[in-house]
Motif scaffolding. Structure first.
Motif, PDB file in Angstrom:
ATOM      1  N   TYR A  43      -1.599  10.082  -1.630  1.00 33.84           N
ATOM      2  CA  TYR A  43      -1.398  10.946  -0.466  1.00 33.84           C
ATOM      3  C   TYR A  43      -2.753  11.232   0.165  1.00 33.84           C
ATOM      4  N   VAL A  44      -2.814  11.175   1.475  1.00 37.38           N
ATOM      5  CA  VAL A  44      -4.032  11.522   2.208  1.00 37.38           C
ATOM      6  C   VAL A  44      -3.608  12.230   3.484  1.00 37.38           C
ATOM      7  N   ARG A  45      -4.214  13.381   3.735  1.00 33.48           N
ATOM      8  CA  ARG A  45      -3.918  14.117   4.979  1.00 33.48           C
ATOM      9  C   ARG A  45      -5.178  14.842   5.416  1.00 33.48           C
ATOM     10  N   GLU A  46      -5.537  14.716   6.667  1.00 31.71           N
ATOM     11  CA  GLU A  46      -6.660  15.441   7.256  1.00 31.71           C
ATOM     12  C   GLU A  46      -6.127  16.297   8.392  1.00 31.71           C
ATOM     13  N   LEU A  47      -6.555  17.548   8.404  1.00 31.76           N
ATOM     14  CA  LEU A  47      -6.097  18.492   9.416  1.00 31.76           C
ATOM     15  C   LEU A  47      -7.296  19.136  10.102  1.00 31.76           C
ATOM     16  N   PRO A  48      -7.336  19.134  11.430  1.00 31.90           N
ATOM     17  CA  PRO A  48      -8.370  19.916  12.109  1.00 31.90           C
ATOM     18  C   PRO A  48      -8.032  21.396  11.960  1.00 31.90           C
ATOM     19  N   ASN A  61       0.856  -1.174   0.000  1.00 30.15           N
ATOM     20  CA  ASN A  61       0.000   0.000   0.000  1.00 30.15           C
ATOM     21  C   ASN A  61       0.899   1.232   0.000  1.00 30.15           C
ATOM     22  N   MET A  62       0.784   2.069  -1.033  1.00 33.77           N
ATOM     23  CA  MET A  62       1.649   3.251  -1.140  1.00 33.77           C
ATOM     24  C   MET A  62       0.924   4.522  -0.701  1.00 33.77           C
ATOM     25  N   THR A  63       0.024   4.407   0.275  1.00 32.17           N
ATOM     26  CA  THR A  63      -0.649   5.588   0.791  1.00 32.17           C
ATOM     27  C   THR A  63       0.206   6.186   1.895  1.00 32.17           C
ATOM     28  N   THR A  64       0.420   7.489   1.803  1.00 35.97           N
ATOM     29  CA  THR A  64       1.242   8.180   2.790  1.00 35.97           C
ATOM     30  C   THR A  64       0.619   9.535   3.105  1.00 35.97           C
ATOM     31  N   SER A  65       0.987  10.091   4.220  1.00 37.06           N
ATOM     32  CA  SER A  65       0.547  11.438   4.591  1.00 37.06           C
ATOM     33  C   SER A  65       1.619  12.424   4.156  1.00 37.06           C
ATOM     34  N   PRO A  66       1.249  13.396   3.323  1.00 41.20           N
ATOM     35  CA  PRO A  66       2.256  14.376   2.915  1.00 41.20           C
ATOM     36  C   PRO A  66       2.663  15.245   4.097  1.00 41.20           C
ATOM     37  N   SER A  67       3.925  15.659   4.106  1.00 37.07           N
ATOM     38  CA  SER A  67       4.333  16.598   5.150  1.00 37.07           C
ATOM     39  C   SER A  67       3.693  17.947   4.858  1.00 37.07           C
ATOM     40  N   VAL A  68       3.273  18.635   5.896  1.00 38.52           N
ATOM     41  CA  VAL A  68       2.602  19.926   5.727  1.00 38.52           C
ATOM     42  C   VAL A  68       3.180  20.958   6.683  1.00 38.52           C
ATOM     43  N   ASP A  69       3.119  22.199   6.242  1.00 34.28           N
ATOM     44  CA  ASP A  69       3.383  23.355   7.092  1.00 34.28           C
ATOM     45  C   ASP A  69       2.111  24.175   7.105  1.00 34.28           C
ATOM     46  N   ALA A  82       1.711  21.657   1.377  1.00 38.17           N
ATOM     47  CA  ALA A  82       1.791  20.197   1.453  1.00 38.17           C
ATOM     48  C   ALA A  82       2.724  19.685   0.364  1.00 38.17           C
ATOM     49  N   ASP A  83       3.701  18.874   0.756  1.00 41.08           N
ATOM     50  CA  ASP A  83       4.637  18.287  -0.203  1.00 41.08           C
ATOM     51  C   ASP A  83       4.026  17.016  -0.783  1.00 41.08           C
ATOM     52  N   MET A  84       3.777  17.043  -2.105  1.00 40.14           N
ATOM     53  CA  MET A  84       3.154  15.918  -2.797  1.00 40.14           C
ATOM     54  C   MET A  84       3.894  15.654  -4.106  1.00 40.14           C
ATOM     55  N   PRO A  85       5.131  15.152  -4.043  1.00 44.54           N
ATOM     56  CA  PRO A  85       5.907  14.946  -5.264  1.00 44.54           C
ATOM     57  C   PRO A  85       5.226  13.960  -6.214  1.00 44.54           C
TER      58      PRO A  85
END
Length: 103
Positions: free
Chosen positions: A61-66, A3-11, A23-26
């Motif tokens: 890529y999947v990322r959820e932020l409150p 499974n190649m799902t990852t959370s992108p790093s975010v600022d 969000a870094d999403m190369p």
């Protein structure tokens, strides 16, 4: 199967008038990015077809932020450049009504 799902790093940072998310999403192209904002939650997803594992599955890529629910979901400015997604989400100038039920 890998499974190649990852959370992108975010600022995340903010000014008086907006929230900014980087969000870094190369490997992701504009057509393969989704940004969804609901009160209190920002969801970023993307698919990088160029990045595949040994089984041929592309990276996801999947990322959820409150986030602050007082943002303008209809006014998001999003750009994607060199694998970095940049979001500018304006803050609302309207006060958020809070319903109070008598007991």
């Amino acid at each position: 199967m890998t499974n190649m799902t990852t959370s992108p790093s975010v600022d995340v940072f903010e000014s008086d008038g907006a929230l900014y998310v980087l969000a870094d999403m190369p490997g992701v192209h504009e057509d393969d990015v989704s940004v969804m904002l609901v009160p209190g939650l920002l969801r970023i997803t993307g698919r990088a077809d160029a990045l595949r594992d040994s089984h041929g599955q592309c990276a996801r890529y999947v990322r959820e932020l409150p986030i602050d629910p007082r943002l303008e979901p209809d006014s998001i400015d999003a750009t994607l450049h060199n694998g970095q997604l940049r979001l500018r989400i304006p803050k609302t100038s309207r006060p958020t009504p809070i319903p109070i039920e008598p007991t």
